[in-house]
Design a protein around this motif. Structure first.
Motif, PDB file in Angstrom:
ATOM      1  N   ALA A 217      35.145  32.420  -1.921  1.00 22.32           N
ATOM      2  CA  ALA A 217      34.638  32.358  -3.298  1.00 22.32           C
ATOM      3  C   ALA A 217      33.469  31.392  -3.430  1.00 22.32           C
ATOM      4  N   GLY A 218      32.575  31.391  -2.437  1.00 17.93           N
ATOM      5  CA  GLY A 218      31.395  30.559  -2.491  1.00 17.93           C
ATOM      6  C   GLY A 218      31.606  29.116  -2.121  1.00 17.93           C
ATOM      7  N   LYS A 219      32.808  28.755  -1.694  1.00 20.40           N
ATOM      8  CA  LYS A 219      33.118  27.374  -1.344  1.00 20.40           C
ATOM      9  C   LYS A 219      33.603  27.280   0.098  1.00 20.40           C
ATOM     10  N   LEU A 229      40.477  20.015   0.924  1.00 21.06           N
ATOM     11  CA  LEU A 229      39.252  19.809   0.169  1.00 21.06           C
ATOM     12  C   LEU A 229      38.517  21.123  -0.012  1.00 21.06           C
ATOM     13  N   ALA A 230      37.823  21.221  -1.131  1.00 24.92           N
ATOM     14  CA  ALA A 230      36.935  22.341  -1.410  1.00 24.92           C
ATOM     15  C   ALA A 230      35.542  21.779  -1.640  1.00 24.92           C
ATOM     16  N   TYR A 231      34.560  22.325  -0.916  1.00 25.50           N
ATOM     17  CA  TYR A 231      33.177  21.859  -1.041  1.00 25.50           C
ATOM     18  C   TYR A 231      32.324  23.003  -1.564  1.00 25.50           C
ATOM     19  N   ASP A 232      31.616  22.734  -2.655  1.00 27.35           N
ATOM     20  CA  ASP A 232      30.737  23.730  -3.272  1.00 27.35           C
ATOM     21  C   ASP A 232      29.291  23.329  -2.997  1.00 27.35           C
ATOM     22  N   PRO A 233      28.591  24.004  -2.063  1.00 25.35           N
ATOM     23  CA  PRO A 233      27.214  23.609  -1.741  1.00 25.35           C
ATOM     24  C   PRO A 233      26.253  23.741  -2.911  1.00 25.35           C
ATOM     25  N   ALA A 234      26.589  24.623  -3.872  1.00 24.84           N
ATOM     26  CA  ALA A 234      25.680  24.846  -4.992  1.00 24.84           C
ATOM     27  C   ALA A 234      25.862  23.830  -6.113  1.00 24.84           C
TER      28      ALA A 234
END
Length: 376
Positions: A217-219, A229-234
């Protein structure tokens, strides 16, 4: 009246190609490139010329396949022998009946504590240890050319790190002390001379050892023994990191794969489960009880051409001629599963293909270390 003697017309010069006698080699390579990769093991047995093209010098064939925009999904598997820390790499064709294709060993003989990621056609072997010493190496396998190269070194040595390619960027996190300034870093895979850049992360969320990672889902998701952990580059740097959902953390144990926006995991009770990020819930994949063994030793998962593939360590049930023959036999089984969504968010699975693969020259007791899909 004199008559001139004319010689009969000469027949056209015969074409003697090395691959197909009646065709020039460039046209023969084009024809072979149109065939699926699953046929290559059999084609390699046709002649020495075919074997050289397919196994030793595949560059013309690979160039032809790239020009034709052809690719097939493969399973890349690494096994760890019981008496050696170095890994053995193989390609599996996801079609029943084909033997494993051995790949060369990486230049740095790292252990099973290394991590793997792929950008689709290349494998990145990250970190690990050599003779018990953590490594900072990044090794890149081009399975088309059957060759390894050495990539930019990590900023920190790592073991059991999370590594995943997302949007043409290779992200690596963990595998080092949480207080390290280089706990998370990224490499731009689209830039030819790129170097690792530190990715800022809050210290209180860091963990040392990571046992799973995925892009969902983009993460970028990374889970440890406790928490994840969840990392969202955007997202803005101050908001890029966040704990994963407690529901996801509790259900994700070990290796996982994302297929169709669902993250699948195989738990210790022998069940394949899928996590839907939209509903933040897990669902057991129904319909597999009669088609798969109850418990699959060393089971791992991969997204192979849009199907969920389950790969596990089997048991050798045949009888060899001698004890030595039996001791050098490893059995790997796999199943291709088509999963569909039913009413109320339920997941139903159907085994569409399955096979048992023998590794006759691999020491008995070897275990699956890495399993990942590549497009070749």
């Amino acid at each position: 009246m004199s008559t001139e003697l004319t010689s009969p017309p000469q027949p056209p010069e015969l074409i003697h190609g090395n691959l197909i006698p009646a065709l020039p080699d460039d046209l023969a390579v084009h024809c072979i490139a149109l065939l699926p990769r699953a046929a290559h093991p059999s084609l390699a047995l046709v002649s020495r010329a075919f074997h050289a093209l397919l196994c030793r010098h595949p560059e013309p064939l690979l160039a032809a396949r790239r020009a034709l925009r052809l690719s097939d999904s493969h399973i890349l598997l690494s096994l760890r022998p019981p008496s050696s820390a170095s890994l053995l790499f193989f390609l599996l064709l996801p079609h029943p009946g084909w033997p494993p294709l051995p790949l060369p060993s990486p230049p740095v003989p790292v252990s099973s504590s290394s991590s793997v990621a792929t950008d689709g056609s290349r494998l990145f072997l990250v970190g690990g240890s050599v003779a018990g010493v953590p490594a900072s190496s990044v090794q890149i396998l081009d399975p088309r050319a059957r060759s390894w190269s050495v990539g930019p070194r990590l900023s920190s040595t790592r073991e059991f790190a999370a590594a995943v390619a997302h949007s043409s960027v290779l992200f690596v996190a963990g595998g080092c002390v949480p207080s390290s300034a280089f706990w998370a870093e990224a490499l731009d895979l689209s830039a030819p001379n790129a170097k690792w850049k530190t990715v800022a992360s809050p210290v209180h969320l860091r963990e040392k050892w990571m046992h799973g990672c995925a892009s969902l889902a983009g993460k970028v998701l990374a889970v440890a023994d406790r928490g994840g952990l969840a990392y969202d580059p955007a997202a803005p740097p101050a908001e890029a990191w966040a704990p994963v959902s407690p529901v996801l953390d509790m259900g994700w144990k070990g290796r996982a794969a994302v297929v169709g926006g669902i993250l699948y995991s195989y738990d210790y009770l022998g069940q394949v489960k899928g996590y839907d990020p939209d509903t933040d819930s897990w669902s057991t994949v129904e319909g597999l009880e009669r088609e798969l063994p109850r418990f699959l030793c060393g089971a791992t998962l991969a997204n192979v051409g849009g199907l969920l593939y389950l790969v596990w360590e089997g048991k050798w049930e045949g009888k060899g001629k001698s004890k030595g023959e039996v001791s050098s036999m490893v059995v790997i089984e796999w199943a291709g599963i088509e999963v569909t969504r039913a009413e109320e968010g339920r997941l139903r699975g159907k085994v569409v293909s399955r096979d048992t693969v023998l590794f006759p020259d691999v020491p008995r007791g070897s275990t699956i270390t890495h399993c990942i899909a590549l497009e070749l």
